[in-house]
Each structure stands twice: as C-alpha cells, then as structure tokens.
Design a protein around this motif. Sequence first.
Motif, PDB file in Angstrom:
ATOM      1  N   LEU A  99      39.018  30.780  36.376  1.00 46.43           N
ATOM      2  CA  LEU A  99      39.286  31.829  37.635  1.00 46.43           C
ATOM      3  C   LEU A  99      41.078  32.055  37.536  1.00 46.43           C
ATOM      4  CD1 LEU A  99      37.665  31.557  40.369  1.00 46.43           C
ATOM      5  CD2 LEU A  99      38.827  28.921  40.980  1.00 46.43           C
ATOM      6  N   PHE A 100      41.338  33.366  37.869  1.00 46.04           N
ATOM      7  CA  PHE A 100      42.565  34.249  37.810  1.00 46.04           C
ATOM      8  C   PHE A 100      43.272  33.568  39.273  1.00 46.04           C
ATOM      9  CE2 PHE A 100      40.659  37.013  34.992  1.00 46.04           C
ATOM     10  CZ  PHE A 100      41.236  37.242  33.999  1.00 46.04           C
TER      11      PHE A 100
ATOM     12  N   PRO B 299      42.432  36.306  43.400  1.00 46.83           N
ATOM     13  CA  PRO B 299      41.176  36.832  42.881  1.00 46.83           C
ATOM     14  C   PRO B 299      41.341  38.263  43.544  1.00 46.83           C
ATOM     15  CG  PRO B 299      42.346  35.460  45.200  1.00 46.83           C
ATOM     16  CD  PRO B 299      42.742  35.247  44.165  1.00 46.83           C
TER      17      PRO B 299
ATOM     18  N   ASP C 106      42.263  40.661  41.028  1.00 44.57           N
ATOM     19  CA  ASP C 106      42.004  40.382  39.380  1.00 44.57           C
ATOM     20  C   ASP C 106      40.979  40.684  38.992  1.00 44.57           C
ATOM     21  OD1 ASP C 106      45.235  41.700  39.177  1.00 44.57           O
ATOM     22  OD2 ASP C 106      45.699  39.021  38.578  1.00 44.57           O
ATOM     23  N   GLN C 107      40.300  39.400  39.887  1.00 43.49           N
ATOM     24  CA  GLN C 107      38.789  38.922  39.034  1.00 43.49           C
ATOM     25  C   GLN C 107      37.527  40.014  39.640  1.00 43.49           C
ATOM     26  OE1 GLN C 107      39.110  35.116  38.594  1.00 43.49           O
ATOM     27  NE2 GLN C 107      36.935  34.942  37.354  1.00 43.49           N
TER      28      GLN C 107
ATOM     29  N   ASP D  21      29.022  40.842  42.358  1.00 38.82           N
ATOM     30  CA  ASP D  21      29.991  40.111  41.748  1.00 38.82           C
ATOM     31  C   ASP D  21      29.300  39.640  40.701  1.00 38.82           C
ATOM     32  OD1 ASP D  21      32.997  40.487  40.994  1.00 38.82           O
ATOM     33  OD2 ASP D  21      33.047  41.586  42.819  1.00 38.82           O
TER      34      ASP D  21
ATOM     35  N   ARG E  36      38.587  33.835  46.994  1.00 42.88           N
ATOM     36  CA  ARG E  36      39.151  32.837  45.964  1.00 42.88           C
ATOM     37  C   ARG E  36      37.611  32.166  45.109  1.00 42.88           C
ATOM     38  NH1 ARG E  36      42.059  30.119  42.623  1.00 42.88           N
ATOM     39  NH2 ARG E  36      43.774  31.569  43.711  1.00 42.88           N
TER      40      ARG E  36
ATOM     41  N   CYS F  38      34.988  34.150  43.548  1.00 39.10           N
ATOM     42  CA  CYS F  38      35.650  34.114  42.027  1.00 39.10           C
ATOM     43  C   CYS F  38      34.925  32.884  41.575  1.00 39.10           C
ATOM     44  CB  CYS F  38      36.640  34.025  41.982  1.00 39.10           C
ATOM     45  SG  CYS F  38      37.481  35.512  42.847  1.00 39.10           S
TER      46      CYS F  38
ATOM     47  N   VAL G 278      32.051  32.560  38.384  1.00 39.18           N
ATOM     48  CA  VAL G 278      32.145  31.629  36.967  1.00 39.18           C
ATOM     49  C   VAL G 278      31.351  30.797  36.873  1.00 39.18           C
ATOM     50  CG1 VAL G 278      33.931  29.710  36.110  1.00 39.18           C
ATOM     51  CG2 VAL G 278      35.622  31.389  37.380  1.00 39.18           C
TER      52      VAL G 278
END
Length: 250
Positions: free
Chosen positions: A87-88, A91, A93-94, A103, A148, A151, A155
């Motif tokens: 988890l970057f 968010p 970036d992801q 997504d 977030r 994301c 994950v």
Amino acid sequence: MTPAIEIDHLSYVYPGGRKALSDVSFSITPGECVAILGPNGAGKSTLLLHLNGLLPEKPGRNGCVRIFGEPVTSETLHRVRQQVGFLFQDPDDQLISATVREDVAFGPLQLGMAVEETTKRVADCLRTAGIGGFEDREPHRLSHGEKRRVCLAGVLACNPQVLVLDEPTSDLDPRGRRELKTLLASLKVARLIATHDLELAVDLCSRAIVLDEGRVVAEGPAVDVLANEELMLRHGLEKPHSLLHRHPHG
Ligand code: ADP
C-alpha cells in the motif's frame, strides 16, 4: 520457521549518491505485525520499496531481502509480488483504472482468477475496506481517504501473505483510522507498517523498529520502544500519550 520477511545486511545508495540505508537487518515471522518508525528521511519508504523489488538491484543495493526464504531479485519478482501486497503512501501512485471495479479487479485478473470469481472478490474486498458498492465510482473523483480504501481493497483482493503499508493512516479521518486499525488487526498475515502514527503502532504492532539516517537504532516490543521518551526524542519522535505513565521496561 522461515521468516515471512528477512532483511539481511541491506544497504542502498540512490543513483546520484544519496545513501538511504546502511546495513539494515531484521526479520518478521508469519503473522507478525511490526512498526517501522523514524523521522522524515530516515529511510522507511526506501526500505519498504525493497520488499517488492521496486528499486533496482544495481548498482545501489548491497545485501539481501527474502520473502518466505526467496531472495527478491529481478528473476523472482513475479512470484514475490504474488505474496507481497504493497500500500503506497500516495494512493494516486497506485490507482490506474477508470473505475473502482477495474482497479480492484486488476490484481486478481493478473494472477489468473476467473472473471466471475473476481467480481465476487472485488465486492467482498470493497466491503472489507469499508466502501461496499463503490464498483462504478471513478477513482480520481474520490476523496483521499476513499482512494486509500480502494487501494487497500485492491491489495487484499490478491490475498497476499505479506502486507507492506507506507503511512496508511496519514489522510484518514478518526473514524476511517479506527476502521483501518480494526481491519489491520483482524488480518492474519505478516504486516510491516511505516508510520508516524505512534498510537497506531502501540495499538497494533507487537514490535517496533526505529530507523534513523538509514540505520536501525532501536528494536524491541513496541510498547517498550515507544515508552522510551529519551530514545523517541533523540530520533525526532515522541512518546505517545497512551504511554505517558509507562516507563521503559516498566
Ligand atoms: P522516509 O520514508 O523515512 O521519510 P525515505 O526512504 O523517503 O525516508 O528517504 C531516505 C533518504 O533517501 C532521504 O535522504 C531522501 O532524501 C533520499 N531519497 C528518497 N528517495 C530518493 C530518490 N528517488 N532519489 C534520491 N534520493 C532519495
């Protein structure tokens, strides 16, 4: 028991010459939840990026990172990334797709999951992340906290055995933070969390590792490390309120 994560004398110099990690070693057992603490620039993000092979091996890396015994190299990246969920910090970036559905489905589809099962997995993981029914929303129009969660759902959809989180609570409101904490506490996988949220570290993590200037400067039970006010202040941190009356090793 083979550690879930093993960092073995890891050093890293960025192209351009900035030394970000110096001889870092520690390991994390399957199921363990560990906090990585330290001031800005300590090397926390750099360390985490190595767990997913996101920084080039050459020329800057020395030492080794192993995930369940397997060294992270360009040859093993595909297998490693099936095991490590990342988890970057940011968010943006992801998030890569036009809809939340796409997504969150991206990872499982890449791993070969059938479309029907993926649809169900997406719905389940969105619910788990606290944003059930968000499938048709557009990621770029969501709030930072909602992004977030998308994301995180993405994950979790890949069912990783290791979860790496970079500042997971930094943009969440108090309820979001509480819900994330409960969710992370309920997971059985190895979790490595870089955070400035010291109360989160106390509540969630059994162990804490303090980095400063790229080196491990302290390691131990989270409550003991965080209750050591002198140590905390020396490394740009502070003793959390919840431990105000607790003395180191007391
Ligand atoms: P933290 O996550 O603890 O704030 P970082 O891992 O981001 O620390 O940074 C560690 C050091 O590496 C800092 O000195 C930072 O300036 C440097 N650094 C981080 N990213 C890069 C990069 N892409 N190129 C060069 N230096 C970097």
